[in-house]
Write a protein that holds these residues in place. Structure first.
Motif, PDB file in Angstrom:
ATOM      1  N   ILE A  25      14.286 -15.702  14.777  1.00 25.87           N
ATOM      2  CA  ILE A  25      13.426 -14.524  14.629  1.00 25.87           C
ATOM      3  C   ILE A  25      12.457 -14.704  13.472  1.00 25.87           C
ATOM      4  O   ILE A  25      11.268 -14.375  13.584  1.00 25.87           O
ATOM      5  CB  ILE A  25      14.277 -13.248  14.464  1.00 25.87           C
ATOM      6  N   LEU A  26      12.924 -15.241  12.359  1.00 27.08           N
ATOM      7  CA  LEU A  26      12.047 -15.494  11.209  1.00 27.08           C
ATOM      8  C   LEU A  26      10.942 -16.486  11.581  1.00 27.08           C
ATOM      9  O   LEU A  26       9.770 -16.292  11.223  1.00 27.08           O
ATOM     10  CB  LEU A  26      12.860 -16.022  10.026  1.00 27.08           C
ATOM     11  N   SER A  27      11.282 -17.521  12.318  1.00 29.77           N
ATOM     12  CA  SER A  27      10.291 -18.515  12.733  1.00 29.77           C
ATOM     13  C   SER A  27       9.252 -17.912  13.669  1.00 29.77           C
ATOM     14  O   SER A  27       8.048 -18.158  13.513  1.00 29.77           O
ATOM     15  CB  SER A  27      10.979 -19.690  13.438  1.00 29.77           C
ATOM     16  N   ILE A  28       9.692 -17.128  14.626  1.00 32.56           N
ATOM     17  CA  ILE A  28       8.764 -16.501  15.564  1.00 32.56           C
ATOM     18  C   ILE A  28       7.835 -15.543  14.823  1.00 32.56           C
ATOM     19  O   ILE A  28       6.622 -15.529  15.063  1.00 32.56           O
ATOM     20  CB  ILE A  28       9.529 -15.763  16.694  1.00 32.56           C
ATOM     21  N   ALA A  29       8.390 -14.746  13.903  1.00 27.76           N
ATOM     22  CA  ALA A  29       7.560 -13.806  13.143  1.00 27.76           C
ATOM     23  C   ALA A  29       6.548 -14.545  12.268  1.00 27.76           C
ATOM     24  O   ALA A  29       5.370 -14.151  12.196  1.00 27.76           O
ATOM     25  CB  ALA A  29       8.450 -12.909  12.280  1.00 27.76           C
ATOM     26  N   THR A  30       6.960 -15.611  11.626  1.00 28.50           N
ATOM     27  CA  THR A  30       6.058 -16.405  10.793  1.00 28.50           C
ATOM     28  C   THR A  30       4.971 -17.046  11.639  1.00 28.50           C
ATOM     29  O   THR A  30       3.791 -17.037  11.284  1.00 28.50           O
ATOM     30  CB  THR A  30       6.850 -17.500  10.045  1.00 28.50           C
ATOM     31  N   TRP A  31       5.359 -17.590  12.759  1.00 27.54           N
ATOM     32  CA  TRP A  31       4.425 -18.240  13.674  1.00 27.54           C
ATOM     33  C   TRP A  31       3.404 -17.234  14.199  1.00 27.54           C
ATOM     34  O   TRP A  31       2.195 -17.490  14.175  1.00 27.54           O
ATOM     35  CB  TRP A  31       5.235 -18.856  14.812  1.00 27.54           C
ATOM     36  N   PHE A  32       3.862 -16.084  14.658  1.00 25.76           N
ATOM     37  CA  PHE A  32       2.971 -15.051  15.187  1.00 25.76           C
ATOM     38  C   PHE A  32       2.008 -14.562  14.108  1.00 25.76           C
ATOM     39  O   PHE A  32       0.797 -14.459  14.336  1.00 25.76           O
ATOM     40  CB  PHE A  32       3.799 -13.879  15.737  1.00 25.76           C
ATOM     41  N   GLY A  33       2.525 -14.282  12.927  1.00 27.43           N
ATOM     42  CA  GLY A  33       1.674 -13.820  11.825  1.00 27.43           C
ATOM     43  C   GLY A  33       0.678 -14.878  11.381  1.00 27.43           C
ATOM     44  O   GLY A  33      -0.496 -14.580  11.116  1.00 27.43           O
TER      45      GLY A  33
END
Length: 166
Positions: A25-33
């Motif tokens: 989840i942290l990776s997806i949020a960082t990637w999206f942002g």
């Protein structure tokens, strides 16, 4: 005794699964942002039209950030997701949302990891060799379009998985 040992093994697997879920989840949020910020940055550089050098430099910075930060974050998201799938309790009768996440999400991440650095590098070389500002802007807008497409694909997968659409 066997029951206690199996509980300990199950408990340690759940801790690993929860850590992987957090990393995912942290990776997806960082990637999206990160993709959102890069698209906005490039839009701003094309809107200003101060000089061709600033547009070229902006694209170079965004491409380097994408290759050096976003691609490793995507790899981390893929690795954590694969770990969760391997250690998950789903069998052959897994729900549709998980199948979509597993197949389309993984395919998208692989295409992103391989395709964006190659195509982005090609666009960067084209911008750096270009002298005409309007042609430069159209090439940068293609890169922006690629980032926006990536964001849209991620958003569709996130919505599908969040609402666990059957």
């Amino acid at each position: 005794m066997i029951d206690i040992q199996s509980r300990k093994k199950w408990g340690s697997m759940m801790i690993g699964y929860k850590i992987a879920l957090f990393v995912h989840i942290l990776s997806i949020a960082t990637w999206f942002g990160g993709l959102t910020v890069m698209a906005v940055w490039l839009r701003k550089s094309t809107a200003l039209h101060q000089s061709g050098i600033s547009m070229s430099k902006s694209l170079e910075n965004v491409h380097n950030l994408n290759v050096r930060m976003m691609v490793p974050v995507a790899v981390l998201a893929l690795a954590a997701g694969m770990y969760m799938l391997v250690t998950g309790t789903w069998g052959a009768d897994q729900p549709l949302w998980l199948t979509v996440k597993e197949r389309f999400g993984s395919l998208f991440v692989l295409l992103y990891i391989i395709g964006l650095p190659l195509y982005g590098g090609k666009l960067l070389k084209k911008v750096q060799s270009e002298k005409d500002e309007s042609t430069m802007a159209s090439t940068v807008k293609r890169y922006i379009g690629l980032l926006n497409f990536s964001l849209l694909a991620m958003l569709v997968i996130i919505v599908f998985v969040t609402f666990q659409i059957v």
